[in-house]
Enzyme design. Structure first.
Site, PDB file in Angstrom:
ATOM      1  N   ARG A 120     -23.169  43.010  53.426  1.00  0.00           N
ATOM      2  CA  ARG A 120     -23.405  41.968  52.391  1.00  0.00           C
ATOM      3  C   ARG A 120     -22.293  41.925  51.344  1.00  0.00           C
ATOM      4  O   ARG A 120     -22.502  41.476  50.224  1.00  0.00           O
ATOM      5  CB  ARG A 120     -24.749  42.151  51.691  1.00  0.00           C
ATOM      6  CG  ARG A 120     -25.920  42.040  52.632  1.00  0.00           C
ATOM      7  CD  ARG A 120     -27.204  41.781  51.890  1.00  0.00           C
ATOM      8  NE  ARG A 120     -28.310  41.688  52.810  1.00  0.00           N
ATOM      9  CZ  ARG A 120     -29.046  42.722  53.186  1.00  0.00           C
ATOM     10  NH1 ARG A 120     -28.808  43.918  52.676  1.00  0.00           N
ATOM     11  NH2 ARG A 120     -30.021  42.557  54.037  1.00  0.00           N
ATOM     12  N   LYS A 142     -11.046  31.063  50.025  1.00  0.00           N
ATOM     13  CA  LYS A 142     -11.626  30.364  51.180  1.00  0.00           C
ATOM     14  C   LYS A 142     -11.492  31.295  52.371  1.00  0.00           C
ATOM     15  O   LYS A 142     -10.377  31.671  52.747  1.00  0.00           O
ATOM     16  CB  LYS A 142     -10.868  29.062  51.468  1.00  0.00           C
ATOM     17  CG  LYS A 142     -11.354  27.878  50.683  1.00  0.00           C
ATOM     18  CD  LYS A 142     -10.722  26.594  51.217  1.00  0.00           C
ATOM     19  CE  LYS A 142     -11.151  25.402  50.396  1.00  0.00           C
ATOM     20  NZ  LYS A 142     -10.449  24.163  50.815  1.00  0.00           N
ATOM     21  N   GLU A 184       4.196  22.435  52.020  1.00  0.00           N
ATOM     22  CA  GLU A 184       3.115  22.782  51.077  1.00  0.00           C
ATOM     23  C   GLU A 184       3.693  23.048  49.687  1.00  0.00           C
ATOM     24  O   GLU A 184       3.054  22.767  48.678  1.00  0.00           O
ATOM     25  CB  GLU A 184       2.336  24.018  51.558  1.00  0.00           C
ATOM     26  CG  GLU A 184       1.552  23.800  52.835  1.00  0.00           C
ATOM     27  CD  GLU A 184       0.160  23.166  52.638  1.00  0.00           C
ATOM     28  OE1 GLU A 184      -0.259  22.946  51.487  1.00  0.00           O
ATOM     29  OE2 GLU A 184      -0.482  22.872  53.665  1.00  0.00           O
ATOM     30  N   LYS A 227      -2.018  26.717  42.001  1.00  0.00           N
ATOM     31  CA  LYS A 227      -3.255  26.917  42.766  1.00  0.00           C
ATOM     32  C   LYS A 227      -4.287  27.670  41.933  1.00  0.00           C
ATOM     33  O   LYS A 227      -5.477  27.334  41.943  1.00  0.00           O
ATOM     34  CB  LYS A 227      -2.982  27.632  44.089  1.00  0.00           C
ATOM     35  CG  LYS A 227      -4.265  27.789  44.890  1.00  0.00           C
ATOM     36  CD  LYS A 227      -4.132  27.695  46.370  1.00  0.00           C
ATOM     37  CE  LYS A 227      -5.538  27.640  46.990  1.00  0.00           C
ATOM     38  NZ  LYS A 227      -5.552  27.773  48.420  1.00  0.00           N
ATOM     39  N   GLU A 237     -14.538  23.672  45.357  1.00  0.00           N
ATOM     40  CA  GLU A 237     -14.089  22.356  45.826  1.00  0.00           C
ATOM     41  C   GLU A 237     -15.152  21.266  45.667  1.00  0.00           C
ATOM     42  O   GLU A 237     -15.496  20.562  46.613  1.00  0.00           O
ATOM     43  CB  GLU A 237     -13.636  22.440  47.295  1.00  0.00           C
ATOM     44  CG  GLU A 237     -12.691  21.301  47.648  1.00  0.00           C
ATOM     45  CD  GLU A 237     -12.052  21.431  49.023  1.00  0.00           C
ATOM     46  OE1 GLU A 237     -11.417  22.456  49.290  1.00  0.00           O
ATOM     47  OE2 GLU A 237     -12.191  20.498  49.818  1.00  0.00           O
ATOM     48  N   ARG A 241     -10.434  20.653  43.109  1.00  0.00           N
ATOM     49  CA  ARG A 241      -9.762  21.422  44.165  1.00  0.00           C
ATOM     50  C   ARG A 241      -9.362  20.542  45.355  1.00  0.00           C
ATOM     51  O   ARG A 241      -8.467  20.886  46.116  1.00  0.00           O
ATOM     52  CB  ARG A 241     -10.649  22.596  44.599  1.00  0.00           C
ATOM     53  CG  ARG A 241      -9.949  23.536  45.566  1.00  0.00           C
ATOM     54  CD  ARG A 241     -10.652  24.849  45.754  1.00  0.00           C
ATOM     55  NE  ARG A 241      -9.969  25.678  46.727  1.00  0.00           N
ATOM     56  CZ  ARG A 241     -10.191  26.964  46.919  1.00  0.00           C
ATOM     57  NH1 ARG A 241     -11.082  27.596  46.194  1.00  0.00           N
ATOM     58  NH2 ARG A 241      -9.527  27.640  47.832  1.00  0.00           N
ATOM     59  N   ASN A 245      -5.649  19.124  48.948  1.00  0.00           N
ATOM     60  CA  ASN A 245      -5.618  18.573  50.307  1.00  0.00           C
ATOM     61  C   ASN A 245      -4.714  17.346  50.419  1.00  0.00           C
ATOM     62  O   ASN A 245      -4.793  16.611  51.405  1.00  0.00           O
ATOM     63  CB  ASN A 245      -7.039  18.212  50.772  1.00  0.00           C
ATOM     64  CG  ASN A 245      -7.899  19.450  50.876  1.00  0.00           C
ATOM     65  OD1 ASN A 245      -7.399  20.536  51.153  1.00  0.00           O
ATOM     66  ND2 ASN A 245      -9.188  19.306  50.625  1.00  0.00           N
ATOM     67  N   HIS A 248      -3.322  16.166  53.722  1.00  0.00           N
ATOM     68  CA  HIS A 248      -4.040  16.883  54.771  1.00  0.00           C
ATOM     69  C   HIS A 248      -4.954  15.980  55.599  1.00  0.00           C
ATOM     70  O   HIS A 248      -5.196  16.267  56.771  1.00  0.00           O
ATOM     71  CB  HIS A 248      -4.860  18.040  54.177  1.00  0.00           C
ATOM     72  CG  HIS A 248      -4.014  19.214  53.786  1.00  0.00           C
ATOM     73  ND1 HIS A 248      -3.012  19.139  52.835  1.00  0.00           N
ATOM     74  CD2 HIS A 248      -4.004  20.501  54.221  1.00  0.00           C
ATOM     75  CE1 HIS A 248      -2.443  20.316  52.696  1.00  0.00           C
ATOM     76  NE2 HIS A 248      -3.020  21.166  53.530  1.00  0.00           N
ATOM     77  N   HIS A 252      -4.183  16.398  59.274  1.00  0.00           N
ATOM     78  CA  HIS A 252      -5.096  16.999  60.267  1.00  0.00           C
ATOM     79  C   HIS A 252      -5.306  16.053  61.442  1.00  0.00           C
ATOM     80  O   HIS A 252      -5.338  16.476  62.594  1.00  0.00           O
ATOM     81  CB  HIS A 252      -6.466  17.290  59.638  1.00  0.00           C
ATOM     82  CG  HIS A 252      -6.466  18.516  58.786  1.00  0.00           C
ATOM     83  ND1 HIS A 252      -7.358  18.683  57.744  1.00  0.00           N
ATOM     84  CD2 HIS A 252      -5.697  19.624  58.791  1.00  0.00           C
ATOM     85  CE1 HIS A 252      -7.118  19.840  57.157  1.00  0.00           C
ATOM     86  NE2 HIS A 252      -6.115  20.431  57.772  1.00  0.00           N
ATOM     87  N   HIS A 265       1.219  23.164  61.104  1.00  0.00           N
ATOM     88  CA  HIS A 265       0.359  22.623  60.051  1.00  0.00           C
ATOM     89  C   HIS A 265       1.184  21.945  58.945  1.00  0.00           C
ATOM     90  O   HIS A 265       0.933  20.801  58.573  1.00  0.00           O
ATOM     91  CB  HIS A 265      -0.507  23.752  59.477  1.00  0.00           C
ATOM     92  CG  HIS A 265      -1.296  23.355  58.283  1.00  0.00           C
ATOM     93  ND1 HIS A 265      -2.402  22.537  58.371  1.00  0.00           N
ATOM     94  CD2 HIS A 265      -1.124  23.629  56.967  1.00  0.00           C
ATOM     95  CE1 HIS A 265      -2.874  22.338  57.148  1.00  0.00           C
ATOM     96  NE2 HIS A 265      -2.122  22.983  56.280  1.00  0.00           N
TER      97      HIS A 265
HETATM   98  N1  GLY Z   1      -5.896  25.170  51.108  1.00  0.00           N
HETATM   99  C1  GLY Z   1      -6.630  24.385  50.182  1.00  0.00           C
HETATM  100  C2  GLY Z   1      -7.559  25.178  49.345  1.00  0.00           C
HETATM  101  O1  GLY Z   1      -7.479  26.391  49.322  1.00  0.00           O
HETATM  102  O2  GLY Z   1      -8.400  24.624  48.699  1.00  0.00           O
END
Ligand code: GLY
Length: 358
Positions: A120, A142, A184, A227, A237, A241, A245, A248, A252, A265
């Site tokens: 946990r 993430k 990026e 960031k 997000e 946040r 993207n 993206h 994508h 990518h």
């Molecule tokens: N790669 C985008 C984010 O971490 O929100």
């Protein structure tokens, strides 16, 4: 040394950036020294891991074991996670264990997920070894793995104890990986800091070719700052946040339409940024001048030719993405270079027009 705080509601954690920092890990993480450490790495960087991190930990008397996962995106699977849980139990890892992700995005994502779920939740630290991981995936918590149905469909927001960035580690990175990460890097400037965009654009070659280590370190640190600021204001997000993207959504879709692995990518994001810029201009948010400025900077990157793109299958993919995200397409556009906005005004004809003008 540059120290950037990611300030969250209930706690904050540092991102340390400095060339040669790997040698100082036992001092940086002194309060964790008495615990058992398990370093998760991938075959391609195992030698680098042994020769740097593991060696330093051994001479500092830290108890450390290593788990090596296979190469590639396929390693980010639930069956791989299950095998890693078993290895942790075989090593008698308890809740005081510290996991360390030493590698690129795949290692970081799976280690974060392992840390979020084993017993946990145990602590973990990110030690990114690719430029892309240093400026993006290692920061912000993430974590996740893929399902056969799609990427990152299982995961959690689970923040690390810290992120240790040693820019020297990118020395052995293939040229195409560096180029891909630069897209990026330009993205951070485009969405949040026009001056930074210009600086990166002007120094693109010297950063990619690693001719100027000071510039590389400063640029990494600036991306981390941007960031960290965005994640601090919207960890999960819900709104802000999403601007990370930028490029993206169509990026994508290009990756999927062209078949995974054809474009890296970052290369897909590079084209996605040009297309999102073109849509921003179409909708009156971006001047011609800013659009050309964005496009010419991105096109300085040696990107593979796209060839003929089937716009209907690309639109299908964008729509599938939209469905997966609750029916809403949050398109990231530019309201002037250096300032991103979220728009729900983008429809098929904007995407088709942008593709036609590519
Ligand atoms: N790669 C985008 C984010 O971490 O929100």
């Amino acid at each position: 040394m540059k120290i950037i705080e990611v300030s969250l509601k209930d706690r904050s954690y540092p991102i340390w950036v400095k060339p040669g920092l790997l040698d100082q890990i036992p001092q940086l993480l002194a309060s964790y020294r008495k615990r058992r450490w398990v370093v998760i790495t991938q075959r391609s960087v195992k030698d680098m891991c042994d020769g740097t991190l593991i060696k330093t930990l051994a001479s500092a008397g830290v108890r450390a074991s290593t788990i090596v996962i296979p190469e590639g995106e396929n390693a980010k699977s639930l069956s791989q996670v299950e095998s890693m849980y078993q290895q942790l139990t075989e090593l008698d890892c308890d809740r005081s264990t510290l996991l360390v992700a030493f590698g690129g995005g795949v290692v970081g994502d799976i280690t974060g997920f392992l840390a979020a779920t084993y017993l946990r939740g145990v602590d973990y630290v990110q030690v990114p070894t690719t430029l892309l991981a240093m400026i993006d995936s290692a920061i912000g918590g993430k974590t996740g793995v893929n399902l056969p149905q799609g990427k990152n469909l299982v995961g959690a927001f689970y923040q690390p104890e810290g992120v240790v960035i040693d820019p020297n580690l990118v020395e052995s990175l293939p040229h195409r990986e560096m180029v891909s990460a630069m897209a990026e890097m330009l993205k951070y400037g485009a969405i949040r800091d026009r001056n930074f965009f210009d600086r990166v654009s002007e120094n693109l070659d010297s950063i990619v070719l690693r001719e100027d280590d000071t510039m590389l370190t400063e640029a990494i640190a600036r991306c981390c700052e941007i960031k960290a600021e965005v994640v601090s204001r919207d960890e999960q997000e819900k709104d802000l946040r999403r601007i990370l993207n930028f490029g993206h959504t169509i990026g994508h879709a290009l990756e999927t339409t062209m078949g995974f692995g054809v474009l890296k990518h970052g290369e897909a994001v590079a084209y996605g940024m040009i297309l999102a810029g073109s849509i921003s201009r179409d909708l009156g948010h971006l001047s011609d001048e800013d659009f050309y400025h964005l496009e010419s900077a991105v096109r300085k990157l040696p990107l593979p030719e796209l060839g003929e793109i089937d716009s209907s299958s690309l639109l299908e993919t964008v729509k599938r993405d939209k469905k997966a995200k609750g029916g809403k397409l949050h398109f990231v556009l530019l309201q002037g270079l250096g300032h991103a906005i979220i728009s729900d005004q983008v429809v098929d004809r904007h995407i088709i027009r942008a593709l036609a003008s590519l």
